[in-house]
Design an enzyme around this catalytic site. Structure first.
Site, short mmCIF file in Angstrom:
data_model
loop_
_atom_site.label_atom_id
_atom_site.label_comp_id
_atom_site.label_asym_id
_atom_site.label_seq_id
_atom_site.Cartn_x
_atom_site.Cartn_y
_atom_site.Cartn_z
N ASP A 173 0.85 -1.18 0.00
CA ASP A 173 0.00 0.00 0.00
C ASP A 173 0.89 1.24 0.00
OD1 ASP A 173 -1.86 1.91 0.06
OD2 ASP A 173 -2.76 1.37 1.98
C1 BGC Z 1 -4.40 3.99 0.52
C2 BGC Z 1 -4.85 2.95 -0.48
C3 BGC Z 1 -4.78 3.51 -1.88
C4 BGC Z 1 -3.38 4.00 -2.15
C5 BGC Z 1 -3.18 4.57 -3.54
C6 BGC Z 1 -3.09 4.62 0.13
O1 BGC Z 1 -2.80 5.71 0.93
O2 BGC Z 1 -4.32 3.40 1.79
O3 BGC Z 1 -6.15 2.52 -0.17
O4 BGC Z 1 -5.21 2.54 -2.81
O5 BGC Z 1 -3.06 5.01 -1.21
O6 BGC Z 1 -3.84 5.76 -3.72
#
Ligand code: BGC
Length: 749
Positions: A292
């Site tokens: 993530d």
């Molecule tokens: C979030 C994710 C997201 C990713 C990309 C992260 O901060 O936790 O859910 O898909 O960013 O935007």
């Protein structure tokens, strides 16, 4: 590579290991391709970065990164240093990048374009927790399908959804992105959304690869603080937090995202037990896992990795195939392989998974299959999409109370004052997790109400207050508007930036300046319909709780105002049910209906000393999971259930549901059980089935549910699914804390 070398490769032990690494049918050319790749190119296939095009849309919703320019990013594509980008800017960007990959890069491996298409692409649907309130998984499937139809036309191959985290603590802002607190509802919505995003054929130009996230237990953050420590037993992990992931996987989701949090001291990004043992060995997952955002980099701040190189090694060996944002894999995997710290076979297995997915998405056949500027325009905000947004919007609304049948309001003959910071204006309609939706195209409450009533002149608007700060003269103007009206619609709650990622709250209440407004308006004595904006459950109090009627409207998306008006004026009878319990006080958090009983439960009635409750309040919900009223009068009667369920048998449990009101409604009939005695303690209730039932005025219907041993399973002492003979309570009821109708049966050995 010559033919001899290819043959040697085909017979090599490395290839045998590679093949053993996953059963995903992989086209033969992929192994041949891997054999031609340099280690740098392999690391590139495992590197996903925020899109640079368009001035940083990709990082606007995330912590800013000092990313490269678009030209530098194109140069990286040319060198094969990227697998793709995320949150870019439509088909034109994708066309330019893919053209470079296909014409200038050495191996011409197509790029993969990803995005956070969470609850709609250009047409925005309700936030997921709102949509879950519909208790209609089929609706979630249709909105996900439509999101793919729009999003895939903008060149997006892969969505970072569905988020399937169970949220038991409403202080956590990401409650809005999931299906709430219940496991069964979470599983059914996870399945629906995966099916909707991926469609029947992943190669289709209206299909996007789904990504279950955030694996795992991200919603169990201590004290509801986003990113915080998670310390949860294996039993609860397996019984509560993991099942929606398994359901998403079984529904065909072929990618997953590791969560930011640690569990019992190990960040998920380096948790080989989660990524390899559970996901791959136990569940047979064949897709790939992405970190993530900067999850690998964050292990340094977790105090788990000393530096970027170690973080890379830990994350990669744990089973996180792809790194998002940090660039760590690109920068450090080649050296780790050269020094023998990461086996080439493991590297190849991850590359193979990623390339196999690109093949499954049809990108090797036609890298431009989702990239078409004309189609992007043609599929954006079509009439059926807007109609679906309105349908999903009204189905997501939950009516908490409706004293004296204040709702529905008549469309004529009443002067209406819409009061509150969300009364009017193109803001806080779409919701917090929207990358591509345009606020200017969203319908606000005042527009929805004006479109519904006979005389637009009978509608007045007063903002009365800001969201978190008073508005000079606001209360006076609001009170005057209320005095001049017959009924007040009080549009209050949370702004969209108060929930979502990193938006944890300690006091999950209506902000103080809005409460002052509500109290002042209530003093006018006019009937009040409170229309709440919220991304989580709220502890309601004072003039808001005392309002004649309360509607929970979350963030409903593009058609928010129209959908709300449909319910306010009775074109649609509310049918939504709470997917998360509204507590009496913020201090009850974490609160969820399926809690354990304790050794000192307070019996029905007055609070007793030395029983499990806080000072002065019962430990029940103000409005529990499953609660929601309709415009009908619903009664539950005539429960029928056999006294015994044979070990290999099945029983039918039924109840009669009657609508003695004068309007057609839909009732969400819920079946709960309680295992009275077991070798590990069991929750006071667990949802096992539900059915949405249409009932004409005066109509009755008998609803039947089948129950068998499989639905009585729990995670036992050995952390394995088990079931024990004995006595069970069974309810068919309108909410998790309503009595409904109840019986008992015994599971016999
Ligand atoms: C979030 C994710 C997201 C990713 C990309 C992260 O901060 O936790 O859910 O898909 O960013 O935007």
């Amino acid at each position: 590579m010559g033919a001899g070398a290819v043959a040697a490769w085909a017979a090599s032990p490395a290839r045998a290991m590679l093949q053993a690494a996953g059963n995903l049918p992989v086209p033969a050319f992929i192994d041949a391709l891997i054999a031609k790749m340099t280690v740098d190119e392999k690391a590139g296939q495992l590197t996903l970065l925020p899109a640079a095009w368009g001035g940083g849309v990709a990082t606007a919703l995330n912590p800013p990164t000092n990313g490269p320019s678009f030209e530098e990013q194109l140069a990286d594509v040319e060198k094969g240093r990227l697998t793709g980008v995320f949150n870019g800017n439509g088909a034109e960007m994708a066309r330019r990048m893919q053209t470079v990959a296909m014409t200038k890069s050495r191996l011409k491996i197509p790029l993969l374009f990803a995005a956070d298409v969470i609850h709609g692409h250009r047409t925005i649907f309700p936030v997921p927790v709102g949509e879950a309130a519909s208790f209609e998984p089929e609706l979630a499937e249709r909105t996900a399908r439509m999101a793919s139809y729009e999003g895939a036309a903008a060149g997006i191959d892969w969505t970072f959804a569905p988020m399937v985290d169970i949220a038991r603590d409403q202080r956590w802002g990401r409650t809005m992105e999931g299906a709430g607190e219940d496991v069964l509802l979470g599983e059914l919505i996870a399945v629906a959304r995966v099916k909707g995003f991926q469609g029947k054929d992943l190669k289709a130009n209206d299909a996007m690869l789904a990504c279950f996230k955030h694996f795992a237990a991200y919603g169990a953050a201590e004290a509801g603080l986003d990113y915080n420590t998670v310390d949860v037993s294996e039993r609860t992990l397996r019984e509560v937090y993991l099942p929606p992931f398994k359901a998403a996987l079984d529904a065909g989701a072929l990618s997953g995202m590791a969560s930011f949090n640690e569990i019992s001291g190990v960040p998920s990004t380096a948790n080989d037990w989660l990524m390899r043992k559970i996901l791959r060995e136990e569940w047979g997952f064949e897709g790939f896992v992405v970190s993530d955002y900067t999850g690998d980099m964050e292990m340094i701040d977790h105090g788990f990795a000393a530096d970027a190189r170690e973080a890379t090694k830990l994350a990669f060996l744990a089973g996180v195939d792809m790194s998002m944002t940090s660039g760590f894999y690109r920068d450090h995997l080649p050296d780790l392989v050269a020094k023998g710290e990461v086996p080439m076979t493991v590297l190849d297995a991850s590359v193979r998974r990623v390339l196999a997915m690109k093949a499954k998405l049809g990108l090797f056949d036609d890298p431009f299959r989702r990239i078409d500027v004309k189609r992007e325009k043609a599929r954006s905000r079509t009439k059926p999409a807007i109609a679906l947004s309105r349908e999903a919007g009204r189905k997501s609304i939950v009516m908490l109370k409706n004293d004296g049948d204040l709702l529905p309001l008549p469309k004529s003959g009443k002067r209406i004052a819409i009061i509150g910071p969300f009364a009017e204006g193109k803001h806080d309609i779409n919701g917090p997790w929207v990358v591509y939706g345009d606020n200017a195209q969203a319908i606000d409450l005042a527009s929805g109400v004006r479109a519904a009533v006979a005389d637009k002149g009978a509608v007045s608007v007063a903002l009365g207050s800001g969201v978190e700060a008073p508005l000079a003269g606001g209360i006076e103007a609001a009170v005057a508007a209320a005095n001049a009206a017959d009924v007040v619609i009080l549009a209050i709650g949370e702004a969209e930036n108060m929930s979502g990622e990193a938006q944890s709250r300690t006091e999950i209440v209506i902000p103080e300046p809005q409460m002052a407004l509500a109290e002042a308006v209530a003093k006018t004595g006019k009937p009040i319909v409170a229309v709440l904006k919220n991304g989580r459950a709220l502890a309601l109090e004072g003039a808001v709780l005392n309002a004649g009627a309360i509607l929970v409207t979350w963030f409903l998306g593009s058609e928010g105002g129209n959908a709300t008006a449909d319910v306010l004026f009775g074109d649609y009878s509310p049918a939504g049910r709470l997917p998360c319990s509204f507590p009496r006080s913020p201090g009850q958090q974490p609160y969820y209906y399926n809690h354990k009983p304790t050794g000192r439960p307070n019996p029905e009635g007055a609070l007793q000393p030395y029983k499990a409750h806080y000072r002065g309040i019962p430990n029940s919900a103000l409005f529990p999971f499953g609660h929601g009223l309709t415009y009908g009068k619903v009664a539950y009667s005539e429960l029928s259930a056999p006294a015994t369920l044979a070990w290999d048998g099945e029983i039918t449990v039924s109840a009669k549901i009657t609508n003695s009101g004068s309007r057609a409604i839909e009732e969400v009939v819920q079946l709960y059980i309680r295992d009275r005695v077991a070798s590990v303690t069991r929750p006071v209730r667990e949802l096992k089935a539900f059915r949405k039932l249409a009932l004409a005025p005066g109509a009755s219907e008998t609803v039947t549910f089948k129950l068998s041993r499989a639905q009585l399973l729990f995670i036992g002492r050995e952390n394995k699914p088990t079931v024990e003979p004995g006595l069970f309570d069974v309810w068919i009821a309108p909410s998790a804390e309503a009595e409904g109708v109840k019986a008992q049966f015994t599971l016999t050995a």
